[in-house]
Design a protein around this motif. Structure first.
Motif, mmCIF file in Angstrom:
data_model
loop_
_atom_site.group_PDB
_atom_site.id
_atom_site.type_symbol
_atom_site.label_atom_id
_atom_site.label_comp_id
_atom_site.label_asym_id
_atom_site.label_seq_id
_atom_site.Cartn_x
_atom_site.Cartn_y
_atom_site.Cartn_z
ATOM 1 N N ALA A 99 13.253 3.786 -6.289
ATOM 2 C CA ALA A 99 14.129 2.615 -6.151
ATOM 3 C C ALA A 99 14.705 2.544 -4.738
ATOM 4 O O ALA A 99 14.773 1.461 -4.137
ATOM 5 C CB ALA A 99 15.241 2.653 -7.186
ATOM 6 N N ILE A 100 15.117 3.680 -4.194
ATOM 7 C CA ILE A 100 15.633 3.703 -2.820
ATOM 8 C C ILE A 100 14.550 3.252 -1.839
ATOM 9 O O ILE A 100 14.822 2.496 -0.897
ATOM 10 C CB ILE A 100 16.178 5.107 -2.464
ATOM 11 C CG1 ILE A 100 17.477 5.360 -3.235
ATOM 12 C CG2 ILE A 100 16.395 5.247 -0.965
ATOM 13 C CD1 ILE A 100 17.985 6.789 -3.146
ATOM 14 N N GLY A 101 13.319 3.698 -2.057
ATOM 15 C CA GLY A 101 12.213 3.263 -1.197
ATOM 16 C C GLY A 101 12.009 1.758 -1.256
ATOM 17 O O GLY A 101 11.836 1.101 -0.222
ATOM 18 N N HIS A 102 12.046 1.195 -2.463
ATOM 19 C CA HIS A 102 11.888 -0.260 -2.598
ATOM 20 C C HIS A 102 13.079 -1.005 -2.003
ATOM 21 O O HIS A 102 12.903 -2.064 -1.386
ATOM 22 C CB HIS A 102 11.695 -0.646 -4.062
ATOM 23 C CG HIS A 102 10.313 -0.416 -4.570
ATOM 24 N ND1 HIS A 102 9.224 -1.118 -4.100
ATOM 25 C CD2 HIS A 102 9.821 0.441 -5.496
ATOM 26 C CE1 HIS A 102 8.131 -0.705 -4.718
ATOM 27 N NE2 HIS A 102 8.470 0.248 -5.572
ATOM 28 N N LEU A 103 14.284 -0.483 -2.167
ATOM 29 C CA LEU A 103 15.460 -1.140 -1.589
ATOM 30 C C LEU A 103 15.415 -1.110 -0.064
ATOM 31 O O LEU A 103 15.771 -2.097 0.590
ATOM 32 C CB LEU A 103 16.743 -0.487 -2.100
ATOM 33 C CG LEU A 103 17.063 -0.726 -3.567
ATOM 34 C CD1 LEU A 103 18.275 0.099 -3.993
ATOM 35 C CD2 LEU A 103 17.307 -2.206 -3.837
ATOM 36 N N LEU B 202 0.830 -1.199 0.000
ATOM 37 C CA LEU B 202 0.000 0.000 0.000
ATOM 38 C C LEU B 202 0.869 1.255 0.000
ATOM 39 O O LEU B 202 0.662 2.168 -0.803
ATOM 40 C CB LEU B 202 -0.938 0.003 1.209
ATOM 41 C CG LEU B 202 -1.786 1.267 1.397
ATOM 42 C CD1 LEU B 202 -2.743 1.435 0.226
ATOM 43 C CD2 LEU B 202 -2.539 1.211 2.700
ATOM 44 N N VAL B 203 1.864 1.288 0.859
ATOM 45 C CA VAL B 203 2.730 2.467 0.975
ATOM 46 C C VAL B 203 3.494 2.718 -0.318
ATOM 47 O O VAL B 203 3.523 3.844 -0.827
ATOM 48 C CB VAL B 203 3.707 2.304 2.165
ATOM 49 C CG1 VAL B 203 4.731 3.420 2.181
ATOM 50 C CG2 VAL B 203 2.943 2.245 3.470
ATOM 51 N N MET B 204 4.092 1.679 -0.880
ATOM 52 C CA MET B 204 4.890 1.876 -2.095
ATOM 53 C C MET B 204 4.000 2.142 -3.307
ATOM 54 O O MET B 204 4.367 2.913 -4.184
ATOM 55 C CB MET B 204 5.805 0.677 -2.343
ATOM 56 C CG MET B 204 6.953 0.574 -1.352
ATOM 57 S SD MET B 204 7.909 2.094 -1.117
ATOM 58 C CE MET B 204 8.510 2.413 -2.754
ATOM 59 N N GLY B 205 2.828 1.536 -3.358
ATOM 60 C CA GLY B 205 1.892 1.833 -4.446
ATOM 61 C C GLY B 205 1.456 3.294 -4.407
ATOM 62 O O GLY B 205 1.385 3.967 -5.438
#
Length: 153
Positions: free
Chosen positions: A90-94, A15-18
């Motif tokens: 990308a940093i958020g996903h990493l 939810l957060v990353m979406g």
């Protein structure tokens, strides 16, 4: 199993990353010139909500033809995207992947975050399809390459 994975993913990070993808899309949309990036953000954002059972592949790989997003303009678009939004997503996903790996049980989620981090770097020219469609496209492309090699030989 995909439904359970998607449900757990959505609650524990998807939810957060979406929403982060959608925020990037809204910001791009507000600039008017960013509409192509906004469209890609919304598509990948929806994928980020429920990634299990689906995959991002190049439209060229799927359709076997170039379009505006898979050619030179797509490359330029991806470079611009990388600078303004891709690196940050990308940093958020990493970061999320690292948090998932630390829990051990979250390793499948970490793998999805790593895939999404790769997509975040260059989303223009990609589309989201089921894993089965992606595999069928790759098989068809491989068979076509074999036929071409036999013709050339």
């Amino acid at each position: 199993m995909r439904s359970i994975g998607n449900f757990l993913w959505f609650i524990f990070g998807g939810l957060v990353m979406g929403l982060a993808w959608w925020l990037a899309g809204l910001i791009a949309l507000l600039t008017i010139v960013g509409i192509p990036w906004a469209r890609a953000s919304f598509v990948i954002g929806q994928f980020s909500f429920f990634p299990f059972g689906r995959e991002a592949i190049s439209r060229h790989e799927l359709n076997q033809q170039e379009d505006i997003g898979t050619g030179v303009l797509g490359l330029v678009g991806n470079v611009i995207w990388f600078v303004f939004a891709g690196l940050w997503l990308a940093i958020g996903h990493l970061t999320a992947a690292l948090a998932c790996v630390l829990t051990i049980i979250g390793i499948p989620f970490a793998i999805q975050h790593l895939k999404l981090a790769g997509i975040a770097l260059a989303p223009i020219g990609k589309t989201i399809v089921t894993i089965e469609v992606a595999q069928a496209a790759r098989t068809s492309n491989a068979q076509g390459a074999v036929v071409q090699l036999r013709r050339d030989a």
